[in-house]
Scaffold this motif. Structure first.
Motif, PDB file in Angstrom:
ATOM      1  N   ALA A  57     -39.043  11.984   0.202  1.00 40.11           N
ATOM      2  CA  ALA A  57     -38.572  13.087  -0.634  1.00 40.11           C
ATOM      3  C   ALA A  57     -39.358  14.355  -0.358  1.00 40.11           C
ATOM      4  N   VAL A  58     -38.690  15.489  -0.573  1.00 41.04           N
ATOM      5  CA  VAL A  58     -39.326  16.795  -0.420  1.00 41.04           C
ATOM      6  C   VAL A  58     -38.993  17.653  -1.633  1.00 41.04           C
ATOM      7  N   SER A  59     -39.917  18.538  -1.970  1.00 45.47           N
ATOM      8  CA  SER A  59     -39.701  19.385  -3.146  1.00 45.47           C
ATOM      9  C   SER A  59     -40.425  20.709  -2.981  1.00 45.47           C
ATOM     10  N   THR A  60     -39.860  21.742  -3.618  1.00 45.93           N
ATOM     11  CA  THR A  60     -40.479  23.068  -3.618  1.00 45.93           C
ATOM     12  C   THR A  60     -40.547  23.581  -5.048  1.00 45.93           C
ATOM     13  N   ALA A  61     -41.569  24.406  -5.300  1.00 46.99           N
ATOM     14  CA  ALA A  61     -41.722  24.992  -6.633  1.00 46.99           C
ATOM     15  C   ALA A  61     -42.342  26.368  -6.511  1.00 46.99           C
ATOM     16  N   GLY A  62     -41.997  27.226  -7.450  1.00 47.25           N
ATOM     17  CA  GLY A  62     -42.612  28.537  -7.473  1.00 47.25           C
ATOM     18  C   GLY A  62     -44.073  28.463  -7.852  1.00 47.25           C
ATOM     19  N   GLY A  63     -44.392  27.507  -8.760  1.00 45.96           N
ATOM     20  CA  GLY A  63     -45.767  27.434  -9.224  1.00 45.96           C
ATOM     21  C   GLY A  63     -46.373  26.054  -9.215  1.00 45.96           C
ATOM     22  N   ALA A  64     -45.687  25.077  -9.816  1.00 48.89           N
ATOM     23  CA  ALA A  64     -46.308  23.762  -9.979  1.00 48.89           C
ATOM     24  C   ALA A  64     -45.261  22.666 -10.071  1.00 48.89           C
ATOM     25  N   MET A  65     -45.739  21.431 -10.040  1.00 48.89           N
ATOM     26  CA  MET A  65     -44.958  20.206 -10.249  1.00 48.89           C
ATOM     27  C   MET A  65     -44.117  19.786  -9.049  1.00 48.89           C
ATOM     28  N   ALA A  66     -44.333  20.401  -7.886  1.00 52.18           N
ATOM     29  CA  ALA A  66     -43.580  19.981  -6.706  1.00 52.18           C
ATOM     30  C   ALA A  66     -43.941  18.551  -6.309  1.00 52.18           C
ATOM     31  N   GLU A  67     -45.230  18.208  -6.373  1.00 49.80           N
ATOM     32  CA  GLU A  67     -45.652  16.860  -5.989  1.00 49.80           C
ATOM     33  C   GLU A  67     -45.032  15.822  -6.911  1.00 49.80           C
ATOM     34  N   GLU A  68     -45.090  16.104  -8.217  1.00 50.02           N
ATOM     35  CA  GLU A  68     -44.557  15.147  -9.187  1.00 50.02           C
ATOM     36  C   GLU A  68     -43.043  14.990  -9.057  1.00 50.02           C
ATOM     37  N   THR A  69     -42.368  16.077  -8.737  1.00 54.99           N
ATOM     38  CA  THR A  69     -40.913  16.019  -8.595  1.00 54.99           C
ATOM     39  C   THR A  69     -40.515  15.224  -7.358  1.00 54.99           C
ATOM     40  N   ALA A  70     -41.244  15.411  -6.277  1.00 57.67           N
ATOM     41  CA  ALA A  70     -40.969  14.623  -5.077  1.00 57.67           C
ATOM     42  C   ALA A  70     -41.210  13.143  -5.344  1.00 57.67           C
ATOM     43  N   GLU A  71     -42.275  12.833  -6.050  1.00 59.26           N
ATOM     44  CA  GLU A  71     -42.567  11.438  -6.361  1.00 59.26           C
ATOM     45  C   GLU A  71     -41.505  10.847  -7.286  1.00 59.26           C
ATOM     46  N   TYR A  72     -40.968  11.654  -8.195  1.00 56.94           N
ATOM     47  CA  TYR A  72     -39.882  11.162  -9.049  1.00 56.94           C
ATOM     48  C   TYR A  72     -38.684  10.716  -8.204  1.00 56.94           C
ATOM     49  N   MET A  73     -38.329  11.517  -7.211  1.00 60.67           N
ATOM     50  CA  MET A  73     -37.198  11.145  -6.354  1.00 60.67           C
ATOM     51  C   MET A  73     -37.480   9.856  -5.601  1.00 60.67           C
ATOM     52  N   ASN A  74     -38.714   9.710  -5.115  1.00 59.32           N
ATOM     53  CA  ASN A  74     -39.071   8.461  -4.447  1.00 59.32           C
ATOM     54  C   ASN A  74     -39.002   7.282  -5.413  1.00 59.32           C
ATOM     55  N   SER A  75     -39.458   7.500  -6.645  1.00 59.82           N
ATOM     56  CA  SER A  75     -39.431   6.407  -7.621  1.00 59.82           C
ATOM     57  C   SER A  75     -38.007   5.972  -7.933  1.00 59.82           C
ATOM     58  N   ALA A  76     -37.073   6.925  -7.936  1.00 52.67           N
ATOM     59  CA  ALA A  76     -35.671   6.578  -8.169  1.00 52.67           C
ATOM     60  C   ALA A  76     -35.147   5.695  -7.050  1.00 52.67           C
ATOM     61  N   MET A  77     -35.510   6.013  -5.815  1.00 47.07           N
ATOM     62  CA  MET A  77     -35.059   5.187  -4.688  1.00 47.07           C
ATOM     63  C   MET A  77     -35.706   3.807  -4.728  1.00 47.07           C
ATOM     64  N   ARG A  78     -36.975   3.750  -5.125  1.00 46.55           N
ATOM     65  CA  ARG A  78     -37.628   2.440  -5.232  1.00 46.55           C
ATOM     66  C   ARG A  78     -36.967   1.576  -6.302  1.00 46.55           C
ATOM     67  N   MET A  79     -36.508   2.197  -7.372  1.00 42.38           N
ATOM     68  CA  MET A  79     -35.808   1.443  -8.411  1.00 42.38           C
ATOM     69  C   MET A  79     -34.554   0.771  -7.870  1.00 42.38           C
ATOM     70  N   MET A  80     -33.967   1.353  -6.830  1.00 41.24           N
ATOM     71  CA  MET A  80     -32.759   0.789  -6.227  1.00 41.24           C
ATOM     72  C   MET A  80     -33.082  -0.152  -5.072  1.00 41.24           C
ATOM     73  N   GLY A  81     -34.383  -0.366  -4.818  1.00 35.29           N
ATOM     74  CA  GLY A  81     -34.795  -1.331  -3.816  1.00 35.29           C
ATOM     75  C   GLY A  81     -35.392  -0.765  -2.557  1.00 35.29           C
ATOM     76  N   ALA A  82     -35.381   0.556  -2.385  1.00 35.44           N
ATOM     77  CA  ALA A  82     -35.878   1.155  -1.147  1.00 35.44           C
ATOM     78  C   ALA A  82     -37.401   1.120  -1.069  1.00 35.44           C
ATOM     79  N   THR A  83     -37.906   1.176   0.152  1.00 35.63           N
ATOM     80  CA  THR A  83     -39.324   1.369   0.408  1.00 35.63           C
ATOM     81  C   THR A  83     -39.520   2.821   0.811  1.00 35.63           C
ATOM     82  N   THR A  84     -40.413   3.519   0.134  1.00 34.70           N
ATOM     83  CA  THR A  84     -40.609   4.941   0.417  1.00 34.70           C
ATOM     84  C   THR A  84     -41.840   5.150   1.284  1.00 34.70           C
TER      85      THR A  84
END
Length: 225
Positions: free
Chosen positions: A121-148
């Motif tokens: 996953a990739v994410s951009t932010a004007g100020g903050a939370m880009a890392e957490e947002t990218a990790e959220y997307m990875n966590s969603a894929m892991r919930m469906m069985g993917a390896t990130t």
């Protein structure tokens, strides 16, 4: 892998070609293409995807009540060996358009349709939370069985040139993604997570097998029950 691997990149930004997140998604795809992968880019904001109504029809029948662009996108997701999700940060999370797509994939959470797939996953932010947002997307894929295999995120903080080193990292992430697919890379931590999720979902599907007939049939066909 003997066949050409398929990598699908999905951009959740509504800014079209002006999107900085788009540049990162395309960077991952470029890195993957350089290793011989077949890559596809999707602008999810250009699609018509309606909201999930929580009717559970997909659990019972394996299909959705909505007639929109999601089934065709779903086919691409299920056909891909690797998936790249990208989103800018909108109030500490992903965009509404990408979240709407994910919400329509509850059946894949129960059926673990991404088992054997790899994601990043990739994410951009004007100020903050880009890392957490990218990790959220990875966590969603892991919930469906993917390896990130990782993330690339950039908090611009008023520096538009910050995209340049991030693009380089995105290309490296694309190469890492295809290498993971090619070698069928295993991560012990994620393997343990997937085992726990599988055990949980097995009990959930078995408890509802008389009404979630599609999902029970899927689990049976996979040899998981």
């Amino acid at each position: 892998m003997n066949t050409i691997m398929k990598i699908l990149g999905i951009n959740g930004s509504p800014k079209g070609e002006k999107s900085q997140t788009r540049r990162l998604v395309l960077g991952v795809l470029e890195g993957a293409r350089a290793t011989g992968a077949d890559v596809t880019f999707v602008d999810v904001c250009a699609l018509k995807i309606q909201y999930c109504r929580a009717c559970t029809t997909c659990y019972a029948k394996g299909e959705c009540i909505h007639d929109d662009d999601m089934p065709a996108l779903y086919e691409k997701l299920l056909d891909a060996d690797g998936i790249v999700l990208g989103s800018p940060v909108y109030i500490n999370s992903i965009t509404a358009q990408l979240k709407t797509m994910l919400d329509r994939m509850a059946d894949s959470v129960h059926c673990l349709h991404f088992t054997g797939k790899y994601g990043c996953a990739v994410s951009t932010a004007g100020g903050a939370m880009a890392e957490e947002t990218a990790e959220y997307m990875n966590s969603a894929m892991r919930m469906m069985g993917a390896t990130t295999v990782g993330t690339v995120s950039v908090n611009f903080m008023g520096n538009p040139d910050a995209i340049l080193p991030a693009e380089k990292k995105a290309k490296e992430l694309g190469r890492k993604l295809t290498e993971a697919i090619r070698t069928q890379w295993k991560d012990p931590v994620q393997q343990a997570y997937h085992a726990d999720r599988k055990a949980h979902m097995k009990q959930l599907v078995l408890a509802n097998k008389d009404v979630w007939t599609h999902e029970f049939d899927h689990w049976t066909a996979m040899g998981w029950v």
